[in-house]
Scaffold this motif. Structure first.
Motif, PDB file in Angstrom:
ATOM      1  N   LEU A 163      -9.263 -12.477  -9.801  1.00 49.62           N
ATOM      2  CA  LEU A 163      -9.264 -12.942 -10.871  1.00 49.62           C
ATOM      3  C   LEU A 163     -10.868 -12.003 -11.430  1.00 49.62           C
ATOM      4  N   GLU A 164     -11.033 -11.679 -13.003  1.00 49.90           N
ATOM      5  CA  GLU A 164     -11.809 -10.798 -13.586  1.00 49.90           C
ATOM      6  C   GLU A 164     -12.096 -11.033 -15.003  1.00 49.90           C
ATOM      7  N   LYS A 165     -13.238 -10.634 -15.549  1.00 50.15           N
ATOM      8  CA  LYS A 165     -13.071 -10.996 -17.409  1.00 50.15           C
ATOM      9  C   LYS A 165     -12.930 -12.205 -17.486  1.00 50.15           C
ATOM     10  N   LYS A 166     -13.803 -13.128 -16.738  1.00 44.81           N
ATOM     11  CA  LYS A 166     -13.526 -14.811 -17.366  1.00 44.81           C
ATOM     12  C   LYS A 166     -11.811 -15.239 -16.580  1.00 44.81           C
ATOM     13  N   GLY A 167     -11.116 -14.979 -16.236  1.00 42.97           N
ATOM     14  CA  GLY A 167      -9.706 -15.249 -16.124  1.00 42.97           C
ATOM     15  C   GLY A 167      -8.484 -14.654 -16.758  1.00 42.97           C
ATOM     16  N   HIS A 168      -9.632 -13.803 -17.365  1.00 44.46           N
ATOM     17  CA  HIS A 168      -8.178 -13.359 -18.414  1.00 44.46           C
ATOM     18  C   HIS A 168      -7.425 -12.198 -17.225  1.00 44.46           C
ATOM     19  N   HIS A 169      -8.021 -11.264 -16.189  1.00 40.80           N
ATOM     20  CA  HIS A 169      -7.470 -10.101 -15.722  1.00 40.80           C
ATOM     21  C   HIS A 169      -7.453 -10.340 -14.415  1.00 40.80           C
ATOM     22  N   VAL A 170      -5.996 -10.043 -14.075  1.00 41.57           N
ATOM     23  CA  VAL A 170      -6.201 -10.612 -12.562  1.00 41.57           C
ATOM     24  C   VAL A 170      -5.178  -9.574 -11.925  1.00 41.57           C
ATOM     25  N   TYR A 171      -5.716  -9.092 -11.038  1.00 34.58           N
ATOM     26  CA  TYR A 171      -5.654  -8.467 -10.042  1.00 34.58           C
ATOM     27  C   TYR A 171      -5.075  -8.517  -8.982  1.00 34.58           C
ATOM     28  N   LEU A 172      -3.435  -7.958  -8.074  1.00 27.81           N
ATOM     29  CA  LEU A 172      -2.738  -8.090  -6.972  1.00 27.81           C
ATOM     30  C   LEU A 172      -3.395  -6.928  -6.042  1.00 27.81           C
ATOM     31  N   VAL A 173      -4.154  -7.652  -5.024  1.00 21.86           N
ATOM     32  CA  VAL A 173      -4.776  -6.682  -3.861  1.00 21.86           C
ATOM     33  C   VAL A 173      -3.601  -6.456  -3.250  1.00 21.86           C
ATOM     34  N   TYR A 174      -2.533  -5.239  -3.996  1.00 26.78           N
ATOM     35  CA  TYR A 174      -1.752  -4.873  -2.410  1.00 26.78           C
ATOM     36  C   TYR A 174      -2.365  -3.727  -1.621  1.00 26.78           C
ATOM     37  N   PRO A 175      -2.377  -2.910  -0.936  1.00 28.89           N
ATOM     38  CA  PRO A 175      -2.422  -2.030  -0.165  1.00 28.89           C
ATOM     39  C   PRO A 175      -3.314  -0.474  -1.111  1.00 28.89           C
ATOM     40  N   HIS A 176      -4.055  -0.453  -0.756  1.00 30.39           N
ATOM     41  CA  HIS A 176      -4.820   0.952  -1.659  1.00 30.39           C
ATOM     42  C   HIS A 176      -5.641   0.101  -2.436  1.00 30.39           C
ATOM     43  N   PHE A 177      -5.857  -0.744  -2.958  1.00 31.43           N
ATOM     44  CA  PHE A 177      -6.046  -1.269  -3.717  1.00 31.43           C
ATOM     45  C   PHE A 177      -8.137  -0.758  -4.234  1.00 31.43           C
ATOM     46  N   ARG A 178      -8.091  -0.213  -4.824  1.00 29.04           N
ATOM     47  CA  ARG A 178     -10.200  -0.377  -5.263  1.00 29.04           C
ATOM     48  C   ARG A 178     -10.153   0.584  -4.014  1.00 29.04           C
ATOM     49  N   GLU A 179      -9.068   1.399  -3.358  1.00 27.21           N
ATOM     50  CA  GLU A 179      -9.528   2.709  -2.844  1.00 27.21           C
ATOM     51  C   GLU A 179     -10.303   3.708  -2.979  1.00 27.21           C
ATOM     52  N   ALA A 180     -11.989   4.928  -2.955  1.00 25.72           N
ATOM     53  CA  ALA A 180     -11.415   5.977  -3.356  1.00 25.72           C
ATOM     54  C   ALA A 180     -11.027   6.564  -3.098  1.00 25.72           C
ATOM     55  N   LYS A 181     -10.542   6.693  -1.784  1.00 29.26           N
ATOM     56  CA  LYS A 181      -9.638   8.162  -1.470  1.00 29.26           C
ATOM     57  C   LYS A 181      -8.062   8.573  -1.656  1.00 29.26           C
ATOM     58  N   ALA A 182      -7.695   7.088  -2.131  1.00 25.59           N
ATOM     59  CA  ALA A 182      -6.362   7.053  -2.528  1.00 25.59           C
ATOM     60  C   ALA A 182      -6.646   6.517  -3.931  1.00 25.59           C
ATOM     61  N   GLY A 183      -7.511   6.172  -4.928  1.00 29.53           N
ATOM     62  CA  GLY A 183      -7.742   6.863  -6.292  1.00 29.53           C
ATOM     63  C   GLY A 183      -6.649   6.251  -7.565  1.00 29.53           C
ATOM     64  N   ILE A 184      -5.734   5.305  -6.456  1.00 31.09           N
ATOM     65  CA  ILE A 184      -5.530   4.366  -7.089  1.00 31.09           C
ATOM     66  C   ILE A 184      -6.032   3.565  -8.345  1.00 31.09           C
ATOM     67  N   PRO A 185      -5.445   3.847 -10.568  1.00 30.51           N
ATOM     68  CA  PRO A 185      -6.327   3.544 -10.803  1.00 30.51           C
ATOM     69  C   PRO A 185      -5.691   1.885 -11.113  1.00 30.51           C
ATOM     70  N   ASP A 186      -7.364   0.568 -11.604  1.00 30.03           N
ATOM     71  CA  ASP A 186      -7.105  -0.361 -11.242  1.00 30.03           C
ATOM     72  C   ASP A 186      -6.223  -0.806 -12.398  1.00 30.03           C
TER      73      ASP A 186
END
Length: 406
Positions: A334-357
């Protein structure tokens, strides 16, 4: 002698349908609608199991008019349905599969529903016997709706009541070049061209029967046929609906129901050659029809898989499919004071993968399941806009004072 037009033509295509055909025809004979108000057009598609002979016995015995047409096998359900439709004289047409059956009041209720509301298509509630039919559209009876205002896009089988005038006006027939999904194409076109659709959800009109011999048509056919089906449906939607939110809402269906399963657990068992071929078949569809609007209607793991298909990155896709197959719950960030929920599936924020948030960002309907999520309300959006306006005014006021002092 005056020959009155039947209210409904029941079109039955039969191929190797015994013994299921016996109960199917019994359900037609048991209809509460007056026998003179219906006609049956049965097409035996080259059966060798006695289906054709049983149809002829039925025609000779019952009170309602029955036409039996016997032909060489056409290879699929489209041919017999088209032959039956070409012979139909009723105000409405109902396509009944030879291994399924009708509820006793089905035709009477559906014809009354269409007549009462002036609608061109009527969906009668479906129950499964050894099969699981779609469920999301049977929440309540709807006198008049459309494909955008309901969940009817998730039932595109042909077992509906169609106003024959609509079909003839647009020259609608089943596509005989498709070996699967031909009914989806036909039904979606009817939804889009219809002057209203009715949903009869408080009475079971249709019993969808799963055959014990596993020969039901939807279970047959290789993966290439699924891509043919997806392509045909996407092309139809693009032809009839301008680009934008409405088109995205309908495109959601073939992406989710037809394309995505090709990149599910079965993808792990595919050979390297088949995996590559699937990606090649998907590439033009992703390039032409995959949009942010479609992506935003999917769950995170669905969106992530199709994003990697669009990017043609099988080496990243495989770990995601393995994660999904294991039925693991992705961690929530949870980020942005709980307004954004990111689900941490494989490759999340891996620089090499380069998948947008944004690919991992849960839409509100998915995010609500996580403790601490704070949904943006219309009020909060308005408050932010007011605060921003005040800051702008304050900044301008400060700049004006500074200029005056100078």
């Amino acid at each position: 002698m005056t020959v009155t037009q039947p209210d409904v033509s029941v079109v039955i295509g039969a191929y190797e349908a015994m013994p299921y055909l016996v109960e199917c025809l019994a359900s037609v004979e048991a209809q509460t609608i007056d026998p003179e108000r219906i006609e049956v057009i049965a097409v035996d598609d080259g059966s060798t199991d006695g289906s054709g002979e049983y149809l002829e016995e039925f025609a000779a015995r019952v009170a309602m008019p029955v036409t039996v047409i016997r032909q060489d096998n056409s290879g699929g359900p489209s041919g017999p349905r088209n032959v039956g439709l070409g012979k139909a004289a009723g105000r409405y047409v109902f396509f009944l599969d030879a291994d399924d059956r009708l509820g006793p009041e089905a035709l009477e209720r559906m014809v009354a529903m269409a007549d009462r509301n002036g609608t061109d298509v009527v969906l009668g509630k479906v129950e499964g016997i050894n099969r699981k039919p779609p469920q999301s559209m049977w929440g309540k009876t709807l006198d008049r709706t459309d494909v955008y205002s309901s969940n009817i896009k998730f039932t595109l089988s042909a077992q509906k009541l169609f106003r024959r005038e609509l079909l003839e006006q647009h020259g609608m027939r089943f596509d005989e070049s498709l070996w699967t999904g031909e009914d989806a194409l036909f039904t979606m076109e009817a939804y889009l061209r219809a002057n209203g659709v009715s949903v009869l959800a408080d009475y079971t009109c249709y019993y969808l029967v799963g055959r014990d011999d596993g020969k039901h048509v939807t279970k047959s056919g290789g993966y290439t046929l699924r891509f043919d089906s997806a392509r045909a449906l996407m092309n139809l939607i693009a032809e009839l609906v301008p680009a934008g939110e409405r088109r995205d809402a309908l495109m959601h269906r073939p992406f989710l129901i037809t394309l995505l399963p090709q990149f599910g657990p079965k993808f792990l068992k595919d050979s390297e050659q088949v995996r590559q071929h699937k990606l090649e078949l998907a590439k033009p569809l992703m390039e032409e029809f995959w949009t942010e609007g479609v992506a935003g209607r999917l769950k995170v793991e669905e969106r992530l898989r199709l994003h990697l298909v669009a990017e043609q990155q099988p080496e990243l896709l495989l770990p995601v499919v393995e994660f999904v197959k294991a039925k693991k719950q992705a961690a929530a960030l949870l980020e942005k004071k709980g307004h954004h929920v990111y689900l941490v599936y494989p490759h999340f924020r891996e620089a090499k993968a380069g998948i947008p948030d944004s690919v991992y960002l849960a839409a509100p309907r998915e995010a609500r399941a996580f403790h601490g999520y704070r949904e943006h309300s219309a009020g909060s959006v308005l408050k932010r806009a007011v605060r921003k306006a005040r800051r702008v005014l304050k900044a301008r006021s400060g700049a004006g004072r500074t200029a005056a002092a100078a």
